[in-house]
Design an enzyme around this catalytic site. Sequence first.
Site, short mmCIF file in Angstrom:
data_model
loop_
_atom_site.label_atom_id
_atom_site.label_comp_id
_atom_site.label_asym_id
_atom_site.label_seq_id
_atom_site.Cartn_x
_atom_site.Cartn_y
_atom_site.Cartn_z
CB SER A 54 3.91 -0.25 -2.35
OG SER A 54 5.25 -0.26 -1.89
CG HIS A 58 2.29 1.91 1.24
ND1 HIS A 58 1.63 2.01 2.45
CD2 HIS A 58 3.27 1.00 1.42
CE1 HIS A 58 2.20 1.18 3.32
NE2 HIS A 58 3.20 0.56 2.72
CG ASP A 63 6.70 -0.31 1.70
OD1 ASP A 63 6.00 -0.47 2.72
OD2 ASP A 63 6.33 -0.65 0.56
CG MET A 92 11.98 -1.56 4.29
SD MET A 92 12.11 -2.95 3.15
CE MET A 92 10.46 -2.93 2.41
CG HIS A 95 4.83 0.32 6.48
ND1 HIS A 95 4.74 -0.88 5.79
CD2 HIS A 95 4.97 -0.02 7.79
CE1 HIS A 95 4.81 -1.88 6.65
NE2 HIS A 95 4.96 -1.39 7.87
CG MET A 137 8.23 -2.01 7.49
SD MET A 137 8.15 -3.01 5.98
CE MET A 137 8.04 -1.71 4.77
CG MET A 150 3.12 -5.90 7.85
SD MET A 150 3.26 -4.97 6.32
CE MET A 150 4.39 -5.99 5.37
CG ASP A 210 2.24 -3.65 2.48
OD1 ASP A 210 2.37 -4.26 1.40
OD2 ASP A 210 3.07 -2.81 2.88
#
Length: 213
Positions: free
Chosen positions: A9, A34, A36, A38, A67, A69, A138, A171
């Site tokens: 990540s 990966h 992330d 957000m 991913h 979120m 998660m 994760d």
Amino acid sequence: MHEVLIAPSILSADFSGLGEEIRSVEAAGADWIHIDVMDGNFVPNITIGPVVVKSIRSASKLPFDVHLMISHPQSYIEPFAKAGSDIITFHIEAENDPVEVIRLIKYFKKKVGVSIRPKTGVKAIEKILPMVDMVLVMTVEPGFAGQGFIYDCLPKIEELRKIFKKDIQVDGGLNESTALEVITAGANVIVAGSSVFGTKDYAGAIKKLRGGA
């Protein structure tokens, strides 16, 4: 048995040299990158947008595992797909119709992942499992790197593996010890941030996460 894949990540990478960090983990044996995403709404943090994904796309030939979120993921599928994502994962807890989100991701010819938070059960995604390529479990509350692994999530991975034959990604709080536990439970894609980027030996860290000595 599924092949174990390691997806470092970049949330834990050195952002002042992000391209070089990505090249380094690829050379060290990573399988995916990966990313992330957000939004400060669905989770209490803000990270990466499509512009960053586009800017780092040339740094690696590995699949970009994005991913989301975020709230209202449906609104952001197109920009992330066009930025160079290969796998787009959304949260079942987000507000949009999951079937429509899946349809959009497939429209842009990307692989589909669905994620569940630690307190969300497998039952919440059972109906859409035939439509997705991956489930992301998660094992920390999403939003921040460096949290401790929630062991109560292990039975959920075991339950999911009994009914889902494709990729199960985990994760949150993964290191050499907890990675072995989730692999034993049935997961095959390991997301690790500080356990890779927080070391000086990326290749050694990746090998350990994969289950090697």
